[in-house]
Design an enzyme around this catalytic site. Structure first.
Site, PDB file in Angstrom:
ATOM      1  N   GLY A  17       5.625 -29.664 -17.782  1.00  0.00           N
ATOM      2  CA  GLY A  17       6.429 -30.777 -18.292  1.00  0.00           C
ATOM      3  C   GLY A  17       6.839 -31.812 -17.269  1.00  0.00           C
ATOM      4  O   GLY A  17       7.100 -32.962 -17.612  1.00  0.00           O
TER       5      GLY A  17
ATOM      6  N   ASP B  85      11.482 -30.847 -15.803  1.00  0.00           N
ATOM      7  CA  ASP B  85      11.616 -31.947 -16.757  1.00  0.00           C
ATOM      8  C   ASP B  85      12.988 -31.947 -17.415  1.00  0.00           C
ATOM      9  O   ASP B  85      13.625 -32.987 -17.537  1.00  0.00           O
ATOM     10  CB  ASP B  85      10.490 -31.873 -17.811  1.00  0.00           C
TER      11      ASP B  85
ATOM     12  N   ASP C 133      18.068 -27.156 -20.151  1.00  0.00           N
ATOM     13  CA  ASP C 133      18.695 -26.838 -21.439  1.00  0.00           C
ATOM     14  C   ASP C 133      19.676 -25.693 -21.194  1.00  0.00           C
ATOM     15  O   ASP C 133      20.788 -25.928 -20.747  1.00  0.00           O
ATOM     16  CB  ASP C 133      17.606 -26.509 -22.457  1.00  0.00           C
TER      17      ASP C 133
ATOM     18  N   LYS D 272      20.335 -31.548 -21.160  1.00  0.00           N
ATOM     19  CA  LYS D 272      20.872 -31.549 -22.524  1.00  0.00           C
ATOM     20  C   LYS D 272      22.336 -31.190 -22.521  1.00  0.00           C
ATOM     21  O   LYS D 272      22.737 -30.261 -21.814  1.00  0.00           O
ATOM     22  CB  LYS D 272      20.140 -30.501 -23.366  1.00  0.00           C
TER      23      LYS D 272
ATOM     24  N   PHE E 257      15.511 -31.738 -29.834  1.00  0.00           N
ATOM     25  CA  PHE E 257      14.216 -31.398 -29.233  1.00  0.00           C
ATOM     26  C   PHE E 257      13.437 -32.689 -28.978  1.00  0.00           C
ATOM     27  O   PHE E 257      13.132 -33.431 -29.900  1.00  0.00           O
ATOM     28  CB  PHE E 257      13.426 -30.446 -30.129  1.00  0.00           C
ATOM     29  N   VAL E 258      13.138 -32.949 -27.708  1.00  0.00           N
ATOM     30  CA  VAL E 258      12.496 -34.211 -27.341  1.00  0.00           C
ATOM     31  C   VAL E 258      11.085 -33.996 -26.804  1.00  0.00           C
ATOM     32  O   VAL E 258      10.770 -32.928 -26.274  1.00  0.00           O
ATOM     33  CB  VAL E 258      13.338 -34.979 -26.298  1.00  0.00           C
TER      34      VAL E 258
ATOM     35  N   ASP F  35       6.373 -31.634 -24.086  1.00  0.00           N
ATOM     36  CA  ASP F  35       5.437 -31.348 -25.175  1.00  0.00           C
ATOM     37  C   ASP F  35       6.078 -30.665 -26.360  1.00  0.00           C
ATOM     38  O   ASP F  35       7.180 -30.136 -26.287  1.00  0.00           O
ATOM     39  CB  ASP F  35       4.342 -30.404 -24.670  1.00  0.00           C
TER      40      ASP F  35
ATOM     41  N   ARG G 171       2.590 -35.074 -24.640  1.00  0.00           N
ATOM     42  CA  ARG G 171       2.997 -35.293 -23.247  1.00  0.00           C
ATOM     43  C   ARG G 171       2.679 -36.714 -22.795  1.00  0.00           C
ATOM     44  O   ARG G 171       3.303 -37.246 -21.898  1.00  0.00           O
ATOM     45  CB  ARG G 171       2.279 -34.315 -22.311  1.00  0.00           C
TER      46      ARG G 171
END
Ligand code: 5GP
Ligand code: MG
Length: 196
Positions: free
Chosen positions: A44, A103, A106, A134, A155-156, A162, A168
């Site tokens: 990511g 990336d 969370d 997040k 959820f991004v 991805d 991506r």
């Protein structure tokens, strides 16, 4: 905007500007150590790292680390798995100033696991940078040294992030439509008793 997105959260111009700014923050703090060792977490962080390093006028080596926690169509963490066979980080990090890059932060399980793994290899210093963090008021996230954006708990995808290994390449970061997620999960889930 890509048709599968519900909305764009961070557009490409904002990403470019903030990533350049973050590089300045990193240079300000780590520019004096002489040389840094970047450890980007695959997959990511690839776009973020590619953009970030071109704003970092510091001598550096890059060693990739491969970790997965969201296999396939899952949108919640399934536990952290380190793919040692795909990782190129030296066993001994003595004398090195390591910057771990991911990336998105969370729960923090990924950063915690990789940080422990790297710390055990004895670097002189170990810092962490993430593109996104997040907002998770329900839990205690680990501290990270550099954060580009704080985002809501959704959820991004895009800019390296991805869903089921897709999206991506989207230049903006956006929230995926719920029905797109649902359809992909229905396709990959085992048949139910009724269906068989
Ligand atoms: P944590 O271990 O902090 O719970 O989650 C971090 C990892 O989960 C990240 O490296 C990333 O691969 C994945 N992840 C967490 N949230 C998202 C998200 O909103 N979108 C995508 N695409 N991946 C996420
Ligand atoms: Mg990841």
């Amino acid at each position: 905007m890509h048709a599968d997105l519900q909305r764009v959260l961070i557009d490409r111009e904002t990403l470019a500007q903030r990533v350049a700014e973050l590089a300045q923050e990193i240079s300000g703090q780590l520019g004096q150590v002489g040389e840094i060792t970047l450890v980007p977490i695959l997959t990511g962080s690839i776009i973020f790292v590619a953009d970030l390093i071109r704003h970092l006028p510091i001598q550096m080596q890059i060693h990739l680390m491969s970790v997965s926690s969201y296999p396939g169509t899952s949108t919640t963490s399934q536990g952290v798995t380190m793919n040692h066979a795909l990782s190129g980080v030296p066993d001994d990090l003595a004398g090195l100033h390591v910057l771990l890059i991911d990336d998105i932060l969370d729960s923090g399980a990924t950063i915690n696991a990789v940080r422990d793994e790297l710390q055990a290899r004895g670097p002189d210093t170990l810092h962490t940078a993430v593109l996104l963090r997040k907002e998770r008021p329900d839990l205690v996230q680990p501290d990270v040294d550099f954060v580009a954006f704080d985002i809501p708990d959704a959820f991004v995808v895009g800019y390296g992030l991805d869903f089921d290994d897709y999206y991506r390449n989207l230049p903006d970061i956006g929230v995926l439509r719920a029905d797109v997620i649902q359809r992909a999960q229905d396709r990959t889930s085992p048949p139910t008793a009724e269906a068989s």
